[in-house]
Write a protein that holds these residues in place. Structure first.
Motif, PDB file in Angstrom:
ATOM      1  N   GLN A   1       2.200 -10.227 -17.780  1.00 38.73           N
ATOM      2  CA  GLN A   1       2.416 -10.018 -16.354  1.00 38.73           C
ATOM      3  C   GLN A   1       1.553  -8.847 -15.900  1.00 38.73           C
ATOM      4  N   TYR A   2       0.791  -9.085 -14.825  1.00 38.40           N
ATOM      5  CA  TYR A   2      -0.005  -8.037 -14.196  1.00 38.40           C
ATOM      6  C   TYR A   2       0.466  -7.838 -12.764  1.00 38.40           C
ATOM      7  N   SER A   3       0.253  -6.630 -12.254  1.00 36.04           N
ATOM      8  CA  SER A   3       0.455  -6.345 -10.834  1.00 36.04           C
ATOM      9  C   SER A   3      -0.821  -5.754 -10.264  1.00 36.04           C
ATOM     10  N   TYR A   4      -1.074  -6.097  -8.994  1.00 36.56           N
ATOM     11  CA  TYR A   4      -2.162  -5.434  -8.268  1.00 36.56           C
ATOM     12  C   TYR A   4      -1.598  -4.984  -6.928  1.00 36.56           C
ATOM     13  N   TYR A   5      -1.928  -3.731  -6.537  1.00 35.43           N
ATOM     14  CA  TYR A   5      -1.380  -3.143  -5.324  1.00 35.43           C
ATOM     15  C   TYR A   5      -2.474  -2.895  -4.288  1.00 35.43           C
ATOM     16  N   VAL A   6      -2.175  -3.267  -3.050  1.00 36.06           N
ATOM     17  CA  VAL A   6      -3.111  -3.093  -1.935  1.00 36.06           C
ATOM     18  C   VAL A   6      -2.416  -2.315  -0.823  1.00 36.06           C
ATOM     19  N   TRP A   7      -3.045  -1.240  -0.368  1.00 33.43           N
ATOM     20  CA  TRP A   7      -2.530  -0.472   0.766  1.00 33.43           C
ATOM     21  C   TRP A   7      -3.207  -1.011   2.024  1.00 33.43           C
ATOM     22  N   ASN A   8      -2.458  -1.801   2.804  1.00 38.06           N
ATOM     23  CA  ASN A   8      -3.017  -2.505   3.951  1.00 38.06           C
ATOM     24  C   ASN A   8      -2.615  -1.796   5.247  1.00 38.06           C
ATOM     25  N   HIS A   9      -3.402  -0.780   5.587  1.00 40.02           N
ATOM     26  CA  HIS A   9      -3.125   0.021   6.792  1.00 40.02           C
ATOM     27  C   HIS A   9      -4.444   0.638   7.234  1.00 40.02           C
ATOM     28  N   ALA A  10      -4.568   0.858   8.544  1.00 43.51           N
ATOM     29  CA  ALA A  10      -5.795   1.467   9.071  1.00 43.51           C
ATOM     30  C   ALA A  10      -6.041   2.850   8.475  1.00 43.51           C
ATOM     31  N   VAL A  11      -4.951   3.552   8.166  1.00 41.80           N
ATOM     32  CA  VAL A  11      -5.049   4.917   7.627  1.00 41.80           C
ATOM     33  C   VAL A  11      -4.759   4.889   6.131  1.00 41.80           C
ATOM     34  N   PRO A  12      -5.595   5.518   5.313  1.00 43.02           N
ATOM     35  CA  PRO A  12      -5.320   5.535   3.866  1.00 43.02           C
ATOM     36  C   PRO A  12      -4.083   6.360   3.539  1.00 43.02           C
ATOM     37  N   SER A  13      -3.574   6.179   2.325  1.00 41.46           N
ATOM     38  CA  SER A  13      -2.399   6.939   1.867  1.00 41.46           C
ATOM     39  C   SER A  13      -2.826   8.003   0.861  1.00 41.46           C
ATOM     40  N   ALA A  14      -2.376   9.227   1.081  1.00 41.94           N
ATOM     41  CA  ALA A  14      -2.681  10.300   0.138  1.00 41.94           C
ATOM     42  C   ALA A  14      -1.987  10.076  -1.205  1.00 41.94           C
ATOM     43  N   PHE A  15      -0.835   9.375  -1.173  1.00 43.63           N
ATOM     44  CA  PHE A  15      -0.036   9.213  -2.385  1.00 43.63           C
ATOM     45  C   PHE A  15      -0.385   7.944  -3.152  1.00 43.63           C
ATOM     46  N   GLU A  16      -0.769   6.882  -2.440  1.00 38.10           N
ATOM     47  CA  GLU A  16      -1.057   5.607  -3.097  1.00 38.10           C
ATOM     48  C   GLU A  16      -2.525   5.464  -3.500  1.00 38.10           C
ATOM     49  N   ARG A  17      -3.363   6.431  -3.181  1.00 41.97           N
ATOM     50  CA  ARG A  17      -4.807   6.248  -3.302  1.00 41.97           C
ATOM     51  C   ARG A  17      -5.288   6.002  -4.726  1.00 41.97           C
TER      52      ARG A  17
END
Length: 247
Positions: A110-126
């Protein structure tokens, strides 16, 4: 001779991937082998369930190694976690059967891939997700996922060149969960080709953004041409969650 099974968690952002490299010790395998050799007084080589790319992470990588050391399992884990870098953690140390092989005995992953889908980036998820600012059509992406579930030749969704080995794999689950701006792609299958998860994710994102038509999934499965699929998304959003074995 004992055969020891390890379950390993690591943050891969500082490393050149899982596999030991001849010109660098900055790999997950290299770091663990160094501490195991120090612990046992033997030259230890570990066998991983598979490679992860530079920058990719794991919550449940599995490896095994052979040793004559009489050290008990709890002390092995304590030693490893004391002397390994803090971004590599040994979650479990178990006695395995003599014939257990972390790679060849695996039945799926099992693999996971994460995408931060927002106009503004995240300092924590980067460091643990791919920032994609453009709006995505989740319904289209869900439909793309459904097209990929099942038994297919996934050569066109990999970075492999021509190979004599089979490129047919079974995807048992491919889903996208959304929590706020964070998209979690979950892949479960009997095996994955080189860069397959990252290329499929990139293709689905481009379908969701309207850059590729939904029909591209069927097209790539039929033609097996890598260039017709989407971009390979960066490695830092990728996690190996779990490796499956028969009981």
């Amino acid at each position: 001779m004992r055969n020891i099974k390890l379950t390993i968690e690591y943050d891969g952002k500082r490393y050149l991937g899982w596999q030991r490299l001849g010109d660098s010790d900055n790999t997950i395998q290299g770091k663990i082998e160094g501490v195991l050799s120090q612990m046992t007084g033997e030259t230890i080589e570990i066998i991983g369930s598979g490679r992860t790319d530079a920058g990719a992470h794991a919550k449940g990588q599995v490896a095994n190694f052979k040793t004559m050391s009489p050290l008990d399992l709890a002390k092995m884990r304590e030693f490893l976690n004391r002397y390994l870098p803090k971004d590599i953690v040994i979650k479990e140390v178990e006695e395995a059967s003599e014939r257990f092989h972390a790679r060849y005995n695996g039945t799926g992953k099992q693999y996971s891939y994460y995408v931060w889908n927002h106009a503004v980036p995240s300092a924590f998820e980067r460091n643990y997700s791919f920032h994609y600012p453009q709006k995505l059509d989740k319904e289209k992406m869900d439909e793309a996922c459904r097209k990929l579930i099942g038994t297919h030749d996934f050569l066109g969704f990999s970075s492999l060149k021509k190979t004599k080995k089979s490129t047919v794999r079974i995807i048992k689950e491919l889903s996208i969960e959304q929590t706020g701006s964070l998209l979690h792609f979950r892949f479960v299958g009997n095996g994955f080709l080189y860069n397959m998860v990252r290329i499929i994710t990139g293709t689905i994102i481009e379908i969701g953004a309207g850059k590729l038509p939904l029909e591209v999934i069927d097209q790539v499965l039929e033609t097996k041409i890598r260039q017709q699929a989407g971009e390979t998304v960066p490695s830092h959003g990728l996690f190996l969650d779990e490796v499956y074995y028969r009981e």
